[in-house]
Write a protein that holds these residues in place. Sequence first.
Motif, mmCIF file in Angstrom:
data_model
loop_
_atom_site.group_PDB
_atom_site.id
_atom_site.type_symbol
_atom_site.label_atom_id
_atom_site.label_comp_id
_atom_site.label_asym_id
_atom_site.label_seq_id
_atom_site.Cartn_x
_atom_site.Cartn_y
_atom_site.Cartn_z
ATOM 1 N N GLN A 1 -8.459 -1.938 -14.984
ATOM 2 C CA GLN A 1 -8.599 -1.090 -13.854
ATOM 3 C C GLN A 1 -7.064 -0.383 -13.487
ATOM 4 O O GLN A 1 -5.928 -1.061 -13.755
ATOM 5 C CB GLN A 1 -8.960 -2.123 -12.635
ATOM 6 N N ARG A 2 -7.168 0.611 -13.096
ATOM 7 C CA ARG A 2 -6.134 1.451 -12.669
ATOM 8 C C ARG A 2 -6.542 2.349 -11.508
ATOM 9 O O ARG A 2 -7.602 3.101 -11.467
ATOM 10 C CB ARG A 2 -5.339 2.276 -13.643
ATOM 11 N N SER A 3 -5.625 2.742 -10.617
ATOM 12 C CA SER A 3 -5.735 3.568 -9.475
ATOM 13 C C SER A 3 -4.637 4.304 -9.316
ATOM 14 O O SER A 3 -3.230 4.019 -9.333
ATOM 15 C CB SER A 3 -6.018 2.809 -8.199
ATOM 16 N N SER A 4 -4.871 5.609 -9.053
ATOM 17 C CA SER A 4 -3.574 6.507 -8.809
ATOM 18 C C SER A 4 -3.139 6.291 -7.230
ATOM 19 O O SER A 4 -3.654 5.797 -6.633
ATOM 20 C CB SER A 4 -3.915 8.352 -8.935
ATOM 21 N N TYR A 5 -1.886 6.565 -7.005
ATOM 22 C CA TYR A 5 -1.161 6.455 -5.706
ATOM 23 C C TYR A 5 -2.023 7.274 -4.683
ATOM 24 O O TYR A 5 -2.192 6.630 -3.820
ATOM 25 C CB TYR A 5 0.063 6.818 -6.029
ATOM 26 N N GLY A 6 -2.377 8.237 -5.095
ATOM 27 C CA GLY A 6 -3.240 9.285 -4.121
ATOM 28 C C GLY A 6 -4.540 8.482 -3.654
ATOM 29 O O GLY A 6 -5.059 8.224 -2.715
ATOM 30 N N ASP A 7 -5.231 7.891 -4.890
ATOM 31 C CA ASP A 7 -6.673 7.021 -4.493
ATOM 32 C C ASP A 7 -6.296 5.951 -3.436
ATOM 33 O O ASP A 7 -7.184 5.402 -2.653
ATOM 34 C CB ASP A 7 -7.131 6.506 -5.866
ATOM 35 N N LEU A 8 -5.093 5.463 -3.600
ATOM 36 C CA LEU A 8 -4.638 4.396 -2.863
ATOM 37 C C LEU A 8 -4.102 4.432 -1.421
ATOM 38 O O LEU A 8 -3.779 3.791 -0.816
ATOM 39 C CB LEU A 8 -3.643 3.467 -3.585
ATOM 40 N N GLY B 1 2.908 6.527 -11.313
ATOM 41 C CA GLY B 1 1.765 7.162 -10.175
ATOM 42 C C GLY B 1 0.643 6.326 -10.437
ATOM 43 O O GLY B 1 -0.235 6.991 -9.621
ATOM 44 N N PHE B 2 0.703 5.344 -10.973
ATOM 45 C CA PHE B 2 -0.689 4.409 -10.994
ATOM 46 C C PHE B 2 -0.296 3.169 -10.683
ATOM 47 O O PHE B 2 0.631 2.545 -11.182
ATOM 48 C CB PHE B 2 -1.335 4.565 -12.440
ATOM 49 N N VAL B 3 -1.114 2.307 -10.095
ATOM 50 C CA VAL B 3 -1.235 0.883 -10.050
ATOM 51 C C VAL B 3 -2.416 0.267 -11.174
ATOM 52 O O VAL B 3 -3.568 0.770 -11.108
ATOM 53 C CB VAL B 3 -1.560 0.109 -8.566
ATOM 54 N N ILE B 4 -1.862 -0.519 -12.080
ATOM 55 C CA ILE B 4 -2.411 -0.773 -13.103
ATOM 56 C C ILE B 4 -2.870 -2.509 -13.102
ATOM 57 O O ILE B 4 -1.785 -3.173 -12.813
ATOM 58 C CB ILE B 4 -1.903 -0.606 -14.378
ATOM 59 N N HIS B 5 -3.833 -3.030 -13.391
ATOM 60 C CA HIS B 5 -4.331 -4.241 -13.450
ATOM 61 C C HIS B 5 -3.839 -4.910 -14.493
ATOM 62 O O HIS B 5 -3.619 -4.212 -15.759
ATOM 63 C CB HIS B 5 -5.988 -4.676 -13.487
ATOM 64 N N GLN C 1 -0.362 -9.729 -10.169
ATOM 65 C CA GLN C 1 -1.352 -9.508 -11.508
ATOM 66 C C GLN C 1 -1.253 -7.782 -11.529
ATOM 67 O O GLN C 1 -2.058 -7.408 -12.473
ATOM 68 C CB GLN C 1 -2.892 -9.933 -11.222
ATOM 69 N N CYS C 2 -0.630 -7.137 -10.557
ATOM 70 C CA CYS C 2 -0.626 -5.605 -10.730
ATOM 71 C C CYS C 2 0.848 -5.122 -11.181
ATOM 72 O O CYS C 2 1.864 -5.797 -11.084
ATOM 73 C CB CYS C 2 -0.862 -4.832 -9.485
#
Length: 730
Positions: free
Chosen positions: A159-166, A150-154, A144-145
């Motif tokens: 919802q989305r998170s940057s690579y740095g956040d993850l 540079g982002f992982v997105i639902h 589902q992603c």
Amino acid sequence: MKLSRRKFLIGSGVVGGGLLLGFSLRDTAPIPHTRPGSFQPNAWLQITPQGEVIFQLDKAEMGQGVMTSLSAIIGEELDYDPAKMIIEFAGVNSAFKNPQMGVQITGGSTAVMTGWDPLREAGATARAMLVGAAAQQWQIDAVQCKTDDGFVIHSDGQQRSSYGDLAVLAAQQKKPGNVELKKPEMYRWVGKSLQRFDSADKVQGKTQFGVDVVLPGMKVAVVVRCPQFGGKLKSFDKNSIAGVRGIHDIFSIHSGVAIVASGYWQAQKAASQLAVEWDKGPIANLTSADILTAQKNALVQKEKPFSVENEGDVVAVFSAAKQIVKAEYTVPFFHHSPMEPQNCTAQFVDGKIELWAPTQTVDIARAVAAFYTGIEQEKITVNGTFLGGGFGRRGYVDFAGEAAAIAVKVPGVPVKLMWSREDDMQHDYYRPATFHQVQAALSESGEVTAWQHNLVGTSILKGFGVDLMEGLLPSWVPSAIANKAGHGFANFVSDYDITMGEGAKIPYAIENRKVGMVHHDSGVPTGFWRSVSHSFNAFIVESFVDELAHAASKDPVDFRRSYLKDSPRHLATLNLAVEKSNWNIMPRIAGFGRGVAVHESFGSVVAMVADVLVRGSEYIVQRIVVAVDCGLVINPDQVIAQMEGGTIYGLTAVLKNGINIVDGACAQSNFHDLPVLRMNESPKIAAYIVPSANKPSGIGEVAVPPVAPAVANAIFAATGKRLRDLPLML
């Protein structure tokens, strides 16, 4: 069967080393430049919680564009804009060893070729682990992603998170066993003409080449070397430079006399005044004419040259042939002349050495530094810099060994070793001088029924063998033992090195073929020169093919086509160059000639059509049309640039003087008597790419080999004179 120098090394148990040596050559040393707390799924990539995406570039950037192309490959699968990456030159680590050569080297046009699969997998692995982290965080299935720059997105877009956040959570994910790679239709950066990432800093003067390294309290050193190859120091008089200011120290090292001074000009002034006595060594009276005579004699005395290729019954066909075409070709020693002369900065502090070196092989530099200092490799750090040209010369690390040897004599003081242009030209590892005999049998209808080519030259691997072995062996092997093993390897390959035969095997469908080599060591140091043996074997092969076309009264292009029916890549590349050059539309100008050549090297095929205009005893190369099949193209602009640059580099060896040996030394000293091609001498160059879905193959060297024969064949078309010696002089 064609055996490349890399396959030879692998087959002889040198590359990889496990079978020959009985142990693994890989080490468990930590990967250099690791950021604490970063997500590091493999040796090449790090992603910090602050959002930095760091790419460890394990190849030397010497103008060929690997900083951009390799970043694009890994960025494509990571789904991250490569232009946003922090790119650092990788330190020494077994993870970065070139899989085709066994050492951490940039050469053989293998950077993209060997980086294609591992870098894609490295990027895809990191992306999969980041997706896994996001799925875990959002408590959803990974399918589902999706990722986007540079982002992982639902998939719901909420919802989305940057690579740095993850990054922290991604580091806890299990590495996937298999990863799905992108299909070509999904590529965003691969196959696109990207602006080079190193260009802006170079234009603005911000790039740090080896010569740009500056450290607090740094001194500058030069080395006075024996002019004769193989010569040794007998004595020197320190008092002869007593009046020169700024001299910090003077002492002997393995290669001559080192002078350490406050600046380069002080060191050079002292070098020019130094009274020194040399043992001129075993070849003190040798000349280029002597070498050619010895090569001819070596071919006569060798009843059975070492075989590169032997198909059919050549002897029987020649015995019965009614027409035999014969020719002899010669090629001189030739210099590298990179824009940046050799240099290296070194500092010895608390029993450790740190080097800043513009080298094509950081691990061999470390090993050689260890040998000349007695310092363990684990206590030596090599920092790679940008290279102001390499062309194979910086695969040799004599300058790093010298810098390290000097540094341990002045502990605590950073020292930059500088070679002058004269040093660079007179103490090079030259392209070998070679002598060739070729002959072919023709039937009454003009068909080629047999081909034979014998060549004589110096083993290229012999001069590289010692350094290579020191780099191949594990760092814990004592340097003296590694050096001894290297000499053993060098002696072995002196007779069996098939590197000299690269490019001599023909692609043409001639049933009876025989190619043989005789190794003759003149004592002049030789080495890898851009495109190595292809640079001279292509000249002989493609020039002689033209001679056969003329003997058969056939058009040179049609003649080649008739023998390339089983070589579709050669044929397609040739056809593209011929089409773009308007081969059949010849200008009606007195003295005009057009020549063609096609050659495969480093997995790629290049065809060239050259236009020349002859005026008396002079000629001008007006235009060169190039076509290349190098597999899947990463950066089209860079491929075109390499075709243009390789053509110009090759033209220097066609139009300009080679090295002349007098009294066992290089007779020339600088660009006034050993010139390179100037801007006003460059022809118009038009380069075209053959579309391909094959894996990427070599590009950095492949434009060089066809230049000489294309020009030589054009001169023949214009004058009827067949030039068989380089440089091509009317």
